[in-house]
Enzyme design. Structure first.
Site, PDB file in Angstrom:
ATOM      1  N   ASP A  93       0.855  -1.180   0.000  1.00 29.71           N
ATOM      2  CA  ASP A  93       0.000   0.000   0.000  1.00 29.71           C
ATOM      3  C   ASP A  93       0.893   1.233   0.000  1.00 29.71           C
ATOM      4  O   ASP A  93       1.747   1.383   0.875  1.00 29.71           O
ATOM      5  CB  ASP A  93      -0.871  -0.052   1.271  1.00 29.71           C
ATOM      6  CG  ASP A  93      -1.774   1.164   1.430  1.00 29.71           C
ATOM      7  OD1 ASP A  93      -1.969   1.885   0.427  1.00 29.71           O
ATOM      8  OD2 ASP A  93      -2.272   1.395   2.540  1.00 29.71           O
TER       9      ASP A  93
ATOM     10  N   ASP B  98       0.748   5.556  -0.260  1.00 34.42           N
ATOM     11  CA  ASP B  98      -0.242   6.623  -0.110  1.00 34.42           C
ATOM     12  C   ASP B  98       0.432   7.990  -0.240  1.00 34.42           C
ATOM     13  O   ASP B  98       1.544   8.187   0.263  1.00 34.42           O
ATOM     14  CB  ASP B  98      -0.894   6.493   1.270  1.00 34.42           C
ATOM     15  CG  ASP B  98      -2.200   7.241   1.338  1.00 34.42           C
ATOM     16  OD1 ASP B  98      -3.247   6.587   1.359  1.00 34.42           O
ATOM     17  OD2 ASP B  98      -2.172   8.495   1.353  1.00 34.42           O
TER      18      ASP B  98
ATOM     19  N   ASP C 291       3.433   1.185   3.271  1.00 37.71           N
ATOM     20  CA  ASP C 291       2.904   1.070   4.629  1.00 37.71           C
ATOM     21  C   ASP C 291       3.235  -0.345   5.128  1.00 37.71           C
ATOM     22  O   ASP C 291       2.558  -1.309   4.777  1.00 37.71           O
ATOM     23  CB  ASP C 291       1.379   1.306   4.586  1.00 37.71           C
ATOM     24  CG  ASP C 291       0.770   1.353   5.973  1.00 37.71           C
ATOM     25  OD1 ASP C 291       1.433   0.900   6.918  1.00 37.71           O
ATOM     26  OD2 ASP C 291      -0.374   1.830   6.101  1.00 37.71           O
TER      27      ASP C 291
END
Lengths: 338, 382
Positions: free
Chosen positions: B99, B101, B288
Site C-alpha cells: 500500500d 499513499d 505502509d
C-alpha cells in the site's frame, strides 16, 4: 558417470536416508545393545552427550557403522532422559556438529559435482530446498521464499534480506552461510526424531546410563525466575509519555505497550488504568482488548511482545546505547537477582 | 466518508448512488478464489462487519445491493473456513499486498489542498487544530490530491514495481496494480511461491523495500579498534541493495581504497552509517509496512467504491497513462444540488470544477466526492 558419497562422508551425516537403510539392511535389534561388545558404542554416545551438555561440539569422527550406532544410542539416551531442555540442547549441538563437517567438506571438496551432490542431499533430501551451486563463484543460490522461511527466524541483523546479495528472486550465499541457514532446521529435525521415537523397552544398559546422566545434568535446567525489570525500555517510555500527554497512540504502539506491561507481570487492571489517559479511551473496548492480549478472551492465546525488529519496521523504536544486542524490549533492564 | 455534518439526507443520497453502482456493476473480475476469502464491510454508521463468506460473485453482489455498505473489504488470505473466528479459519496462504499513499510522501503542495474539518460540528477550518466554530472539536485533515500529488505517487509506484520485478524476481503476470480510489495504489501479488510467507518473512520483504536496516558491513565497512576496516563481502557488492549503495557511492568490487577514502571523508564508521541511511531513504519506497506484514487483514475490494471519495478501486494496467480522477470516476452524471462548506477547485472525469458558492448544482459524481470528503451536504430543496 554417477557420483556417490563414500562411507567416510556419510559417517558425518548419520541422519540421512542411507543410515536408516543401513540399520534396516543389517536387521539390527535394540536388544543387541545389551551385548558386552556394544559397551564402547554406548560409552562413546555418553561422552558425546556430556560434551554437548557442557556446551562443546563433539568433533571426534569414527567409521561409518560406529557413527550410525553412536547417533542411534544418543537419540535413545536423550529420549530416556526425558528432559525437554536436554533434548533441545543436544539437538542443537548435533546440528552444529553437522554444520562444522558440512562447511569443511564444502570448502575442501574440489569436485564441483560432488559439492553439488552433497549440498543437494542435505538441502533437498532433508528440507526440500531447491538450491544450486554456481560453478564459477561457488556461491549457493536459493529462492527468496526458501531463504525467508528460514532467515526470518534468525535474530542477527546480517540475515535480514536487505543485507544479502539478492537478484531476480534469488538470494546468493557462500557455503558457510548456506550451511548456517539450515542449522535450526537440522536441530528441529533431530529433535522431532527424538520426540517421535517409539521405543517399547530401552535396553537396560542404555537406561542405566540415561538415569546417570539425568541425575548429573537435569538440575541445571530447573526454571528459576531470576530476573526483575529495573527500568522501562525507551520504546515503552516513549509510548507512556504520549499517553500521559493525553495524545492518541497508533494501534501498533498500543499493542506493544499492553503486551509489554502484561509480560512484566502487570495485571489487566493496571494496564487498563494506564490507557485511561488516551483521548479516545473507551473502557469496554480497552478491557476487551487487554483481556484478549492476556489470553483471557477470544483466541485464548497470550500475545507476545513484538520484537525490536518489528518495532523498528513500525517506527516505534527509539533505541539507546543500552538497547544494543537486544532482540526484544522485554530484555531491557533485566538484571539477575543477587 | 467523513460522517460529521452529513445529515440523513446526504447518507440516503450516497446509499442510492452506491446501490445503483453495485446493481449496474455486478462483476468483480479481479476477485479470485472467492469461496476461500473472508469478506467484510463498513456500514454508513461506521460499524464494521467481518467474517462473511460468499460462494460466488452473485451472492456477494446480492449482499451489497441489500445492505449498501460504505466500504467493502476482502481478505488477502485464503482460508479453508473463511467465516469462522480468526483462529479457526484454517489459513492456507495470503497474497502479498503493498500500500502506498500520497500522505506518506511529504509532498510540499499537500498542505495547500488540505481542509481541516471539525470532528464535532463538521465546520471547515483553515488550518487550526481546535475548531474555531464550536471551540471544542479537534480538526481532521482531509486532502484533495492534485495533479502533482498523483505524478509523485505514480513515480513511487513505478519504483515499487521495479523492486518487485528486478530484485524479488516476481513475474509481472503475478502483480496487479490498483488505484485505491482515494490517494494511493495497492499492489496485489498473487505468486503461489510466496503465498505461504509468514508475517516475519513479509516484514523482511517490507524492510527490504523501504530500505530499513542496511548494515555498513554488507558493503564491506566494519567497525574495528582503530575505527573501521574494509573487507568486501565474498558474495560481492553488485546485487540488490549492495548494488544500489555501491552505484551511488561510485564503487565496485575492486574499489577498496576508494571506499576507505569515502568512509574517512564521511567521518569514520558512524559518519558513513549516516550517509548510508540517507541513501537508503532516497532509494527505498514509502510503503505502509504493517499492511504488507499482516496475513489476516481485509483490504478494499477491487471494483468497489471507496467511501472516502466515491471513486472506484480501479485496475491500473499502465501507470504512466493512468488518470485516477478520470479512470476511477464511474458514478452517475445526473445533476444534484449541494451545500458547500468551503470554496474549492477540483478536477473529476477530466472536467474542472471551480465551486465558489454555498449552493452549487453539480454532477452526482462530484456531489458524492465532496460529501464523502465531508466538504458538502446534499440539498434536496433545490
Amino acid at each position: 558417470m554417477s557420483i556417490k558419497l563414500g562411507s567416510s562422508e556419510l559417517a558425518k551425516y548419520p541422519f540421512l536416508q542411507e543410515a536408516s537403510t543401513y540399520i534396516q539392511e543389517t536387521k539390527f535389534d535394540f536388544e543387541e545393545f545389551d551385548r558386552p561388545e556394544m559397551i564402547h558404542i554406548i560409552n562413546r554416545a555418553v561422552e558425546k552427550l556430556e560434551s554437548e551438555l557442557k556446551g562443546k561440539i563433539y568433533s571426534n569422527l569414527d567409521e561409518y557403522e560406529i557413527e550410525i550406532m553412536t547417533f542411534l544410542v544418543s537419540l535413545l539416551l536423550i529420549k530416556s532422559i526425558g528432559v525437554e531442555e536436554i533434548s533441545r540442547k543436544c539437538s542443537l549441538f548435533e546440528a552444529m556438529r553437522v554444520e562444522k563437517f558440512l562447511s569443511t567438506d564444502l570448502s575442501n571438496e574440489r569436485s564441483l559435482q560432488k559439492k553439488k551432490l552433497l549440498v543437494q542431499k542435505i538441502f533437498q533430501e532433508l528440507f526440500k530446498i531447491d538450491i544450486d551451486v554456481d560453478s564459477t563463484t561457488i556461491i549457493c543460490k536459493l529462492s527468496i521464499a526458501d531463504y525467508l522461511h528460514r532467515a526470518s527466524k534468525m535474530n542477527e541483523q546480517e540475515w535480514k534480506l536487505i543485507n544479502r546479495s539478492v537478484k531476480d528472486g534469488y538470494v546468493y550465499l557462500d557455503t558457510d552461510e548456506a550451511v548456517r541457514l539450515i542449522r535450526n532446521e537440522l536441530s528441529n529435525l533431530i529433535y522431532t526424531r527424538i520426540k517421535n521415537m517409539k521405543v517399547s523397552e530401552v535396553p537396560i544398559l542404555i537406561k542405566s546410563k540415561a538415569d546417570e546422566l539425568k541425575r548429573k545434568y537435569s538440575g541445571r535446567y530447573v526454571y528459576r525466575n531470576q530476573f526483575k525489570i529495573l527500568e522501562y525500555p525507551p520504546c515503552i517510555k516513549h509510548a507512556m509519555e504520549i499517553i500521559n500527554k493525553g495524545e492518541n497512540l497508533p494501534h501498533s504502539a498500543r499493542f506493544m505497550l499492553a503486551t509489554y506491561l502484561l509480560a512484566i507481570g502487570k495485571t489487566e487492571e493496571d494496564v487498563i488504568e494506564i490507557f485511561k489517559n488516551s483521548p479516545d479511551y473507551n473502557e469496554k473496548i480497552t478491557r476487551y482488548q487487554v483481556e484478549h492480549l492476556a489470553g483471557k478472551k477470544g483466541s485464548h492465546i497470550k500475545y507476545s511482545v513484538p520484537s525490536c525488529d518489528k518495532l523498528r519496521s513500525e517506527d516505534l523504536c527509539f533505541a539507546i546505547k543500552e538497547c544494543e544486542n537486544l532482540i526484544n524490549p522485554i530484555q531491557f533492564g533485566r538484571r539477575k537477582f543477587k | 466518508m467523513n460522517q460529521i455534518g452529513n445529515p440523513t439526507e446526504s447518507i440516503d443520497f450516497l446509499r442510492e448512488v452506491f446501490r445503483k453502482y453495485y446493481f449496474e456493476n455486478k462483476y468483480f473480475p479481479y476477485l479470485y478464489s472467492i469461496e476461500k476469502r473472508e469478506f467484510g464491510y463498513r456500514k454508513f454508521d461506521s460499524l464494521v462487519v467481518r467474517h462473511l463468506s460468499f460462494k460466488n460473485a452473485g451472492e456477494l453482489v446480492a449482499e451489497l445491493i441489500r445492505n449498501v455498505p460504505l466500504d467493502v473489504y476482502y481478505s488477502n488470505a485464503y482460508y479453508g473456513l473463511p467465516s469462522n473466528p480468526i483462529n479457526e479459519k484454517q489459513w492456507e496462504g495470503a497474497d502479498l499486498i503493498f500500500d502506498i499513499d500520497i500522505k506518506d510522501l511529504n509532498i510540499p503542495c499537500f498542505q495547500d489542498h488540505s481542509y481541516y474539518i471539525c470532528n464535532l460540528c463538521g465546520f471547515v477550518n483553515s488550518d487550526q487544530k481546535v475548531c474555531i466554530n464550536c471551540n471544542k472539536g479537534k480538526t481532521l485533515d482531509i486532502s484533495i490530491p492534485c495533479k502533482k500529488c498523483f505524478i509523485a505517487i505514480k513515480k513511487e509506484a513505478a519504483k515499487l514495481l521495479d523492486f518487485l520485478c528486478s530484485d524479488l524476481g516476481i513475474k509481472e503476470t503475478f502483480i496487479e496494480i490498483f488505484f485505491s480510489g482515494n490517494a494511493g495504489f495497492h499492489f496485489h501479488v498473487n505468486d503461489p511461491n510466496i503465498r505461504n510467507l509468514d508475517s516475519n518473512s513479509r516484514s523482511n520483504v517490507t524492510d527490504y523495500i523501504i530500505g530499513n536496516g542496511f548494515m555498513c558491513e554488507s558493503i564491506g565497512v566494519r567497525k574495528s579498534r582503530n575505527g573501521f576496516m574494509i573487507k568486501l563481502p565474498k558474495g560481492g557488492i553488485m546485487t540488490g541493495w549492495r548494488k544500489k549503495i555501491a552505484s551511488n557511492l561510485g564503487i565496485n568490487q575492486k574499489s577498496e581504497l576508494k571506499l576507505k577514502h569515502i568512509v574517512e571523508t564521511s567521518g569514520g564508521y558512524e559518519g558513513f552509517r549516516n550517509e548510508i541511511n540517507k541513501i537508503t531513504k532516497k532509494f527505498g519506497v514509502h510503503i505502509d509496512g504493517p499492511v504488507t506484514n499482516d496475513i489476516h487483514r481485509i483490504f478494499r475490494l477491487p471494483g468497489s467504491i471507496n467511501g472516502k471519495s466515491g471513486l472506484i478501486k480501479t485496475k491500473c494496467d499502465d501507470l504512466e497513462s493512468f488518470n485516477p480522477t478520470n479512470d476511477a470516476c464511474m458514478l452517475s452524471d445526473s445533476e444534484v444540488c449541494i451545500n458547500l462548506k468551503t470554496s474549492l477547485k477540483i478536477n473529476l472525469k477530466n472536467n474542472n470544477f471551480r465551486l465558489d458558492n454555498t449552493l452549487e448544482k453539480v454532477p452526482s459524481y462530484v456531489a458524492v466526492y465532496l460529501i464523502c470528503k465531508g466538504l458538502a451536504t446534499i440539498n434536496k430543496n433545490n
